[in-house]
Each structure stands twice: as C-alpha cells, then as structure tokens.
Design an enzyme around this catalytic site. Structure first.
Site, PDB file in Angstrom:
ATOM      1  N   ASN A  77      -6.111  -0.563   7.119  1.00 12.38           N
ATOM      2  CA  ASN A  77      -5.891   0.806   7.584  1.00 12.38           C
ATOM      3  C   ASN A  77      -4.417   1.151   7.437  1.00 12.38           C
ATOM      4  OD1 ASN A  77      -4.518  -0.040  10.176  1.00 12.38           O
ATOM      5  ND2 ASN A  77      -6.532  -0.989  10.483  1.00 12.38           N
ATOM      6  N   ARG A  78      -4.016   2.329   7.903  1.00 14.21           N
ATOM      7  CA  ARG A  78      -2.678   2.839   7.646  1.00 14.21           C
ATOM      8  C   ARG A  78      -1.621   2.377   8.654  1.00 14.21           C
ATOM      9  NH1 ARG A  78      -2.790   8.740   8.127  1.00 14.21           N
ATOM     10  NH2 ARG A  78      -0.572   8.514   7.597  1.00 14.21           N
TER      11      ARG A  78
END
Length: 408
Positions: free
Chosen positions: A213-214
């Site tokens: 994920n970011r």
C-alpha cells in the site's frame, strides 16, 4: 546550580520571539551556566545586544567582522560545551542545513562540535513548508537536537504550530544535552514502554513481486521519535520504509503482516502504550511462488492473471480482546469517505482507548506528506480535532492523550 561550569553558546536569530531569548539567558545563568551570546543582524532589530551583555556580563557578538583578528566565530564555538539557537528562524535553519555561513550565527554553527539545540520559531505556514521540513530532517540526521516548535499564539494574532518553546522546555533541553539533571517535571511517559508500528506491510507473490500500500511510515516514525524524546523506552516494529530509525528507539524490522503479528504479539505484554500506526495488509496471496511467476501461472482470465487471496490476522482487533494486556491501545483509521463514522465504528469494534482518524485522500495529509490533520476519538466519547500541522505535532498530541489515560 545544575549547569555550574557549563559554557553555553546562545545564538539568537531575527524573529519576534527574540525577547524570549533574554529570559532564556537569565535562566541559564540562574542554573549556573556561563553564557556567550551571538546574534544575527536581524535579531538586533528586536533586542539590543547591550541587554544580553548586561545580563551575561560578556560582550555580545553580532558581526563577523568584529575583531577580525580573533576569528570570533571559531573562538566562541571552541569555547562552548553546548549550543542553543533560540529563536531559530526559517532562514537560519535553511542556512544550517545547507552549510551556508554568511553571518556570525551561521558561521559559528558550522564550527560547532558540541551538542547543539535548535529551537524553531516562525509562522505556521513557514514551519510546514516542505523546504523547512526537509532542512529540519537534514539537521536531525546530523545529530542536531530540534526542540519544538510549540503550538499556540503567534505574532499578528495567528495561532498554530510555530511558537518558540517555553523557557523551562529549552532549559530542560540544555540540561539533557550535557547530561545534567533536568529541572522540568518528567513527562508521564518517561520510563514507560511504548510499542509503535509503522509502514506498509509487503505480501509476497514471488521473489520479485509483492502486494502493498502507499504508507511511507512517516506518521509511525514521528510517534516513535516523539515518544523517545519524552523519555519513553520505545520499540518500533516497522515494515519496509525509506526512513532512518529515530534516535533512542529500538527498531524491529518486519516485512509481512504475519511477521508484524509475531513481533507485536510478543512485545505487547510488556508495553504501557501501544500505537498501531502501520498500514497492515488485510490480505495475502494464498500461494507464494519460489520462482518468478510467468503470465497465466494462476489461471489466466481475459487479459489478466487470477491471484487468490486469504485474510491476514487483524492485529489491532486481537490486541483489543487480550486479557493479559494492560496497555493504552491507540489505533489509526486511514479513510477516504465517511471518515469520522468509519473511525468511530473501528474504535468500538476493536475495543480501542483512542483512535486517530484521517482522510488519506487529502493532498496535504495522510500518506507520504510531512503534515496531517486528524480527529482523535476516545472510548468514553472524547473528541479532539487537530488542524493541519506537522506529523510530529500530531504525535505529541496523541501521546499526551495516551499518557493521560495511562495515569488514570
């Protein structure tokens, strides 16, 4: 006289908070220190050098070309046991980070080989500017102690982060820097064990690819750094990031959600406060290939490959149900819609003491930014909103609230 015999170099740069440096000089003297003041030209517009000279009993230097034959900036740096720059403006912080030495204060800074404290003071917009945050990160990476800024009233009737820390906080920083007993009351987290998680976990598909994920880990690392500065014993369980471990923190690196589950469940029973700031993957591939996968390995669909996922353990929910834990449990909720409603639901479902909710779809807060805005909710109906500010400032608010619950 806890600073007896300590030679303090006080650098003063040109901000409205210069008047507080006069009180700081007096406080250092009362603690037994010898104080030498150097000033920028801008600082002399706010406070006259003679005022510092009258207090310290020493000449004040504000010009590189004063007594050129003595090379003042080298001399005063060599004579110091510790240095503190208060207030430190955006301009002088940028100079320090870049190694620019075009006035007496910045020239002296480049000569220092002793513990050095920088106390920022500026308007909120200047403090939050990416250039200022990058310069502060550079200084921290070189071992400079950054104290503040505080949050409160600013010049012009504004309010927010950017206020010069109070005299007792700055004095305490000097005491700590030279290893002398502090005069300020210890923070409630001092000596307590704080467990923090950070970063985005990686779930392997094969030796080359992974799902993630970011999350950059900046918020969790800020929490760990501030907790350590408050005197806590901090363990940081971190998924892969590009960040350096904060000073005074024990780093436990992990990769996957299962790795993080093992590390956290092992450390949790000894923790007084647990802050789960990591973005843990909800799912992982059901199969992990030993070799790099080729197209269609898992059964080709139209124009793509099918990967079957299985659920990862919910670490936060598990911690909320454990009877053997006596820690204040703090979670984060990264949301993109109905932000507060989803966060309130998570607070209840996972049996948390506190939850910090933020909208990660915002461009100036959330993943990858140096700033954040959050709503903090407590299990007893407590609600506190933190307007846009630096992630360290958010961390301090959150840790103060956790410490209050720890005491109660």
């Amino acid at each position: 006289m806890t600073l007896a015999g300590v030679r303090v170099l006080l650098g003063v740069s040109g901000g409205v908070a210069c008047y507080k440096a006069v009180a700081l000089a007096r406080g250092l003297l009362k603690a037994g220190a010898e104080v030498q003041v150097v000033m920028t030209a801008g600082a002399t517009r706010f406070v006259q050098p003679d005022q510092f000279a009258a207090i310290t009993g020493r000449p004040v230097y504000a010009d590189t070309f004063t007594d050129v034959h003595r090379i003042v900036h080298v001399e005063v740096a060599r004579q110091a046991d510790v240095a503190i720059i208060a207030p430190a403006t955006t301009n002088v912080i940028a100079k320090f980070a870049a190694g620019i030495a075009d006035d007496l204060v910045s020239s002296t800074f480049t000569c220092l080989t002793v513990p050095t404290i920088v106390a920022p003071a500026m308007h909120t917009e200047m403090w939050l500017h990416p250039a200022t945050q990058a310069a502060v990160d550079v200084l921290r990476g070189r071992g400079t102690i950054i104290t503040g800024p505080g949050v409160g009233a600013l010049a012009g009737g504004d309010e927010g982060p950017g206020r010069l820390e109070d005299e007792d906080v700055l004095l305490d920083a000097v005491h700590r820097a030279v290893g002398r007993p502090t005069i300020a009351e210890p923070h409630p987290l001092s000596g307590r064990r704080v467990l923090v998680t950070a970063g985005g976990t990686r779930e392997r598909l094969d030796p080359v690819r992974y799902l993630s994920n970011r999350s950059t880990g900046k918020m969790g690392y800020a929490v760990a750094a501030v907790a350590a500065e408050l005197g806590a014993e901090v363990e940081l369980v971190s998924a892969p990031t590009a960040l350096d471990a904060p000073a005074g923190v024990t780093l436990t690196p992990v990769e996957s959600a299962l790795d993080m589950h093992a590390a956290v469940t092992s450390a949790a029973p000894d923790a007084d406060v647990i802050v789960k700031a990591a973005a843990v993957s909800d799912f992982r591939p059901a199969q992990v290939a030993d070799q790099k996968l080729k197209k269609g390995t898992f059964g080709a669909g139209e124009g793509g490959t099918v990967v079957r996922l299985v659920a990862n353990p919910d670490i936060l929910a598990e911690l909320g149900t454990r009877d053997d834990l006596d820690a204040v449990l703090v979670g984060f909720a990264a949301e993109t819609e109905d932000v507060e409603a989803h966060g309130r639901d998570k607070l209840a479902r996972k049996n948390l003491d506190l939850i910090a909710i933020n909208d990660v779809s915002a461009t100036d807060a959330g993943f990858g930014t140096d700033t954040n805005r959050v709503v903090i909710l407590g299990r007893e109906g407590f609600r506190h909103e933190v307007a846009l500010t630096g992630k360290r400032e958010v961390a301090r608010v959150l840790l103060d609230l956790a410490a209050a619950r720890l005491r109660s």
